[in-house]
Design a protein around this motif. Structure first.
Motif, PDB file in Angstrom:
ATOM      1  N   PRO A 183       0.806  -1.231   0.000  1.00 57.34           N
ATOM      2  CA  PRO A 183       0.000   0.000   0.000  1.00 57.34           C
ATOM      3  C   PRO A 183       0.838   1.281   0.000  1.00 57.34           C
ATOM      4  CG  PRO A 183      -0.952  -1.603   1.501  1.00 57.34           C
ATOM      5  CD  PRO A 183       0.366  -2.172   1.065  1.00 57.34           C
ATOM      6  N   ASP A 187       0.043   4.384   0.642  1.00 58.87           N
ATOM      7  CA  ASP A 187      -0.156   5.331   1.727  1.00 58.87           C
ATOM      8  C   ASP A 187       0.643   4.956   2.963  1.00 58.87           C
ATOM      9  OD1 ASP A 187      -1.744   3.086   1.990  1.00 58.87           O
ATOM     10  OD2 ASP A 187      -3.392   4.120   2.979  1.00 58.87           O
ATOM     11  N   ASP A 229      -4.850   1.190   8.759  1.00 60.85           N
ATOM     12  CA  ASP A 229      -3.516   0.885   8.217  1.00 60.85           C
ATOM     13  C   ASP A 229      -2.984  -0.403   8.823  1.00 60.85           C
ATOM     14  OD1 ASP A 229      -3.585   3.237   6.788  1.00 60.85           O
ATOM     15  OD2 ASP A 229      -2.411   4.373   8.246  1.00 60.85           O
ATOM     16  N   LYS A 278      -4.700  -3.313   7.337  1.00 64.17           N
ATOM     17  CA  LYS A 278      -4.268  -3.492   5.954  1.00 64.17           C
ATOM     18  C   LYS A 278      -2.921  -4.216   5.881  1.00 64.17           C
ATOM     19  CE  LYS A 278      -5.092   0.106   3.490  1.00 64.17           C
ATOM     20  NZ  LYS A 278      -4.976   1.429   2.821  1.00 64.17           N
TER      21      LYS A 278
END
Length: 207
Positions: A8, A10, A57, A60
């Motif tokens: 990811p 971000d 987060d 994830k």
């Protein structure tokens, strides 16, 4: 096995890390020293725990870790400090990096990026270009067709071999092939806050 999926963005944006090398240093009785490079190429190491800012987060990362079976499967990682064929402030152009010289026979060329300082240059093979970002030029003339690139290997293939002496250049964005460098995630559970993971080490895969 390598999974063609990117960690990811971000979360990777807040990661820490970069290139490492292995150097053997022997100190002589005279106080002088001899230095030898144990590795021909550098290898990149990251810690992505610094990019976790929200509970989502954390979830994830855990899902991504489980889907890769921890250290078993490699994946793509965007190194925000070095992901273009040009300096960070510029936009990749087809003349950024020389990837070969035509000889009228060879039809395949590996994408590379060169790192120069003074008279010293180190050439890095780029094996994970980002699909849709690669541009090619022959003798500085951009080529809209007549070639293709394998996004899984970074190999550029021409329908017809470039002529003898023709400079082949490329511009692109790229990812780093990495794997998790631990088979466990040390998650600190805190239901009143977001929770945290002490360290999430990633290691570049070299083949």
């Amino acid at each position: 096995m390598f999974h063609e999926i990117r960690f990811p963005d971000d979360i990777s944006r807040g990661a820490r890390g970069g290139p490492e090398r292995r150097t053997t240093i022997v100190e002589l009785a005279s106080g002088d020293e001899e230095r030898n490079a144990a590795w021909a190429s550098s290898r990149r190491r990251y810690d992505v725990s610094y990019g976790i800012r929200r509970a989502d987060d954390l979830a994830k990362v855990v899902a991504f870790f489980e889907a890769r079976n921890a250290r078993l499967h490699g994946f793509r990682f965007k190194d925000w400090s070095d992901y273009r064929s040009c300096p960070p402030s510029q936009i990749p152009a087809a003349t950024d990096q020389v990837i070969g010289t035509g000889d009228g026979v060879t039809t395949t060329f590996q994408l590379v990026k060169r790192y120069a300082s003074g008279a010293q240059v180190w050439t890095r093979a780029i094996t994970k270009p980002v699909a849709g970002t690669v541009t090619i030029a022959l003798n500085s003339a951009p080529q809209a067709s007549g070639w293709s690139v394998d996004a899984a290997t970074g190999v550029v293939s021409f329908a017809a071999a470039p002529g003898d002496g023709i400079a082949i250049t490329a511009g692109f964005e790229f990812d780093v092939p990495v794997r998790f460098d631990s088979d466990a995630l040390d998650v600190t559970l805190d239901i009143e806050r977001l929770g945290s993971i002490t360290s999430i080490p990633l290691l570049e895969i070299r083949r």
